[in-house]
Design an enzyme around this catalytic site. Structure first.
Site, PDB file in Angstrom:
ATOM      1  N   ASP A   1      -4.329  28.091 -15.856  1.00  0.00           N
ATOM      2  CA  ASP A   1      -4.854  29.253 -16.564  1.00  0.00           C
ATOM      3  C   ASP A   1      -3.828  30.383 -16.540  1.00  0.00           C
ATOM      4  O   ASP A   1      -3.325  30.753 -15.481  1.00  0.00           O
ATOM      5  CB  ASP A   1      -6.156  29.704 -15.877  1.00  0.00           C
ATOM      6  CG  ASP A   1      -6.867  30.819 -16.604  1.00  0.00           C
ATOM      7  OD1 ASP A   1      -6.722  30.902 -17.838  1.00  0.00           O
ATOM      8  OD2 ASP A   1      -7.578  31.600 -15.938  1.00  0.00           O
TER       9      ASP A   1
ATOM     10  N   HIS B   1     -12.157  39.779 -19.541  1.00  0.00           N
ATOM     11  CA  HIS B   1     -12.196  39.158 -18.222  1.00  0.00           C
ATOM     12  C   HIS B   1     -13.110  39.957 -17.299  1.00  0.00           C
ATOM     13  O   HIS B   1     -13.141  41.191 -17.344  1.00  0.00           O
ATOM     14  CB  HIS B   1     -10.794  39.119 -17.594  1.00  0.00           C
ATOM     15  CG  HIS B   1      -9.926  38.042 -18.149  1.00  0.00           C
ATOM     16  ND1 HIS B   1      -8.581  38.206 -18.364  1.00  0.00           N
ATOM     17  CD2 HIS B   1     -10.197  36.773 -18.540  1.00  0.00           C
ATOM     18  CE1 HIS B   1      -8.066  37.094 -18.851  1.00  0.00           C
ATOM     19  NE2 HIS B   1      -9.033  36.210 -18.966  1.00  0.00           N
TER      20      HIS B   1
ATOM     21  N   SER C   1     -18.042  35.140 -19.100  1.00  0.00           N
ATOM     22  CA  SER C   1     -19.145  35.680 -18.310  1.00  0.00           C
ATOM     23  C   SER C   1     -19.849  36.823 -19.028  1.00  0.00           C
ATOM     24  O   SER C   1     -19.215  37.636 -19.713  1.00  0.00           O
ATOM     25  CB  SER C   1     -18.636  36.186 -16.955  1.00  0.00           C
ATOM     26  OG  SER C   1     -18.136  35.122 -16.166  1.00  0.00           O
TER      27      SER C   1
ATOM     28  N   ASN D   1     -13.943  29.700 -21.022  1.00  0.00           N
ATOM     29  CA  ASN D   1     -13.578  29.964 -19.631  1.00  0.00           C
ATOM     30  C   ASN D   1     -14.695  30.725 -18.917  1.00  0.00           C
ATOM     31  O   ASN D   1     -15.247  31.680 -19.464  1.00  0.00           O
ATOM     32  CB  ASN D   1     -12.291  30.782 -19.569  1.00  0.00           C
ATOM     33  CG  ASN D   1     -11.083  30.008 -20.041  1.00  0.00           C
ATOM     34  OD1 ASN D   1     -11.198  28.911 -20.587  1.00  0.00           O
ATOM     35  ND2 ASN D   1      -9.908  30.575 -19.836  1.00  0.00           N
TER      36      ASN D   1
END
Length: 292
Positions: free
Chosen positions: A80, A178, A211, A230
């Protein structure tokens, strides 16, 4: 069963589901991800960031490769956000079957050249390559890279980038970040932009920052070429919240076999939920995998 990203995502892309790519930083997360994938009969990606490699060492990569070989479902081991060619070479030597080279922070032409160099090295070893175009955000809750201001992926530039670099998958910026979103941030994916990229690019697309996004947005994204999503922060949050609660209730506890199982189960609940959301649950039987 250890396999390549190309083999894994070719099925997902055709059948319009996404495979979860879960960041793992210790053996508990490896176990949580693989056991959940086996329970849900889902293909899965073990994703390791350079920060996590530095934390755990190359021996951890060997452990992941062995765990993937023993799994009853298709498993990819993916680098990653590789920062440079040294990260790429290290990952290949450690047995990774897919790598990401992230030149998204560079001027466009430099990103193209860096990515082309990574593709040349990786494809010579039959390793899949993920590039990135555009920059996703950073909520401030993740150790991974990200920008305060999102630079959205331009559809025409995406077409040019894929043609010139020959990448196997492309990470795009359509509104994700992120980390975990604070209450003041309400993420909204630009599905219209995604559909325009999908019309111009004929390889699987990748969403970073999976997320805390709207479930409807995530489901919709798989209709437009997103084959890899991801996921890190939600899984880790569940694990460590449970671990803190366990330690609060047992402040003198120190044995891993007493402290970790309930935390692992908490992480597995999130992983299971995401596999169903992404559409990968029950899809392992679609694969005819030859063990690497």
């Amino acid at each position: 069963m250890l396999t390549t990203m190309e083999d894994l995502l070719s099925v997902a892309y055709k059948e319009k589901f996404a495979v979860g790519s879960f960041n793992i930083a210790n053996s508990e997360f490896v176990r949580a991800v693989i056991q959940t994938a086996e329970r849900e009969k889902s293909p899965v990606i073990l994703q390791i960031h350079p920060n996590e490699i530095e934390l755990m060492g190359d021996e951890f990569a060997a452990y992941c490769v062995q765990a993937a070989h023993r799994a009853s479902v298709p498993v990819v081991i993916h680098l990653d956000h590789g920062r440079d060619i040294d990260d790429v070479v290290r990952a290949i030597r450690n047995g990774f079957t897919s790598i990401m080279i992230d030149g998204s922070h560079l001027p466009y032409e430099e990103n193209v050249e860096l990515t082309k160099g990574a593709v040349k090295i990786a494809h010579a070893q039959h390793i899949s390559v993920e590039g990135e175009l555009g920059t996703i955000g950073n909520t401030g809750t993740s150790s991974e890279s990200g920008m305060e201001e999102i630079l959205y992926t331009d559809p025409e530039q995406a077409k040019d980038f894929v043609e010139r670099t020959n990448v196997d998958t492309l990470a795009i910026a359509i509104g994700t970040s992120h980390g975990l979103y604070p209450k003041t941030m309400k993420p909204k994916l630009q599905i219209d932009r995604l559909s325009q990229i999908y019309e111009r690019v004929n390889i699987p697309l990748v969403l970073h920052g999976g997320s805390d996004n709207s479930e409807d947005d995530i489901r919709e994204s798989t209709k437009y070429g997103v084959g890899k999503i991801n996921l890190s922060s939600e899984m880790k949050r569940a694990f460590f919240i449970k671990l803190r609660n366990t330690l609060n209730n047992n402040p003198n506890g120190y044995e891993p076999d007493a402290l970790f199982p309930s935390s692992t189960e908490a992480a597995m609940a999130i992983i299971s939920k995401k596999m169903h959301l992404f559409g990968s649950a029950g899809k392992a039987d679609l694969y005819q995998v030859t063990q690497l």
